[in-house]
Write a protein that holds these residues in place. Structure first.
Motif, mmCIF file in Angstrom:
data_model
loop_
_atom_site.group_PDB
_atom_site.id
_atom_site.type_symbol
_atom_site.label_atom_id
_atom_site.label_comp_id
_atom_site.label_asym_id
_atom_site.label_seq_id
_atom_site.Cartn_x
_atom_site.Cartn_y
_atom_site.Cartn_z
ATOM 1 N N THR A 266 -36.404 2.869 12.376
ATOM 2 C CA THR A 266 -38.073 3.314 12.396
ATOM 3 C C THR A 266 -37.810 4.543 13.150
ATOM 4 N N ASP A 267 -37.548 5.627 12.549
ATOM 5 C CA ASP A 267 -37.140 7.529 13.389
ATOM 6 C C ASP A 267 -38.682 7.615 12.204
ATOM 7 N N THR A 268 -39.225 7.968 13.982
ATOM 8 C CA THR A 268 -40.801 8.822 13.011
ATOM 9 C C THR A 268 -40.282 10.679 13.956
ATOM 10 N N SER A 269 -39.431 10.935 13.768
ATOM 11 C CA SER A 269 -39.227 12.421 14.390
ATOM 12 C C SER A 269 -39.546 13.541 13.382
ATOM 13 N N LYS A 270 -40.432 14.411 13.657
ATOM 14 C CA LYS A 270 -40.504 15.884 13.075
ATOM 15 C C LYS A 270 -39.199 16.484 12.583
ATOM 16 N N VAL A 271 -38.377 16.905 11.592
ATOM 17 C CA VAL A 271 -37.640 17.645 10.675
ATOM 18 C C VAL A 271 -38.080 18.961 10.159
ATOM 19 N N ALA A 272 -37.336 19.933 10.005
ATOM 20 C CA ALA A 272 -37.186 21.389 9.750
ATOM 21 C C ALA A 272 -36.286 21.383 8.752
ATOM 22 N N TRP A 273 -37.118 21.926 7.710
ATOM 23 C CA TRP A 273 -35.888 21.758 6.941
ATOM 24 C C TRP A 273 -35.505 22.673 6.194
ATOM 25 N N GLU A 274 -35.022 23.546 6.135
ATOM 26 C CA GLU A 274 -34.638 24.950 4.934
ATOM 27 C C GLU A 274 -33.382 24.930 3.858
ATOM 28 N N ILE A 275 -34.104 25.528 2.359
ATOM 29 C CA ILE A 275 -33.422 25.393 0.896
ATOM 30 C C ILE A 275 -33.176 26.788 1.331
ATOM 31 N N PHE A 276 -31.450 27.123 0.533
ATOM 32 C CA PHE A 276 -30.634 28.210 0.625
ATOM 33 C C PHE A 276 -29.329 27.555 -1.102
ATOM 34 N N GLU A 277 -29.678 28.351 -1.408
ATOM 35 C CA GLU A 277 -29.203 28.430 -2.660
ATOM 36 C C GLU A 277 -28.095 29.860 -2.853
ATOM 37 N N PRO A 278 -26.903 28.683 -3.468
ATOM 38 C CA PRO A 278 -25.359 29.474 -3.160
ATOM 39 C C PRO A 278 -25.288 30.534 -3.723
ATOM 40 N N GLY A 279 -24.729 31.729 -3.988
ATOM 41 C CA GLY A 279 -24.889 33.239 -4.175
ATOM 42 C C GLY A 279 -23.806 33.246 -4.922
#
Length: 97
Positions: A84-97
């Protein structure tokens, strides 16, 4: 491109800024019934996607979050352990080096 040194932010209060918007590497998504599909061409098969609850929605305590699916170049899905979760979620994408 930084190849022979570390990136060092040596002044207190300074840091890294990453733009948000269409096809970005970071953003904010709102769960609906514990899930949300994030559309971004920035996601790859090898992307490391970091998730952090920012504002709790219909849950009293933060729920576990995971990336439950991804389609490279198109989108990824965030899933909460609370249906039932309606939270706001921050997301960030990184690429392996």
């Amino acid at each position: 491109q930084l190849q022979t040194a570390d990136f060092d932010v040596s002044t207190a209060g300074r840091g890294l800024r990453v733009a948000e918007g269409a096809n970005a590497k970071q953003g904010l998504a709102t769960l609906a019934a514990g899930t949300v599909v994030v559309a971004t061409t920035a996601v790859t098969a090898n992307s490391r996607i970091f998730l952090t609850a920012q504002v709790l929605g219909t849950v009293a305590v933060p729920s576990a979050l995971c990336v439950s699916a991804r389609t490279a170049g198109t989108s990824f899905t965030i899933l909460s352990s609370a249906a039932t979760d309606t939270s706001k979620v921050a997301w960030e994408i990184f690429e392996p080096g």
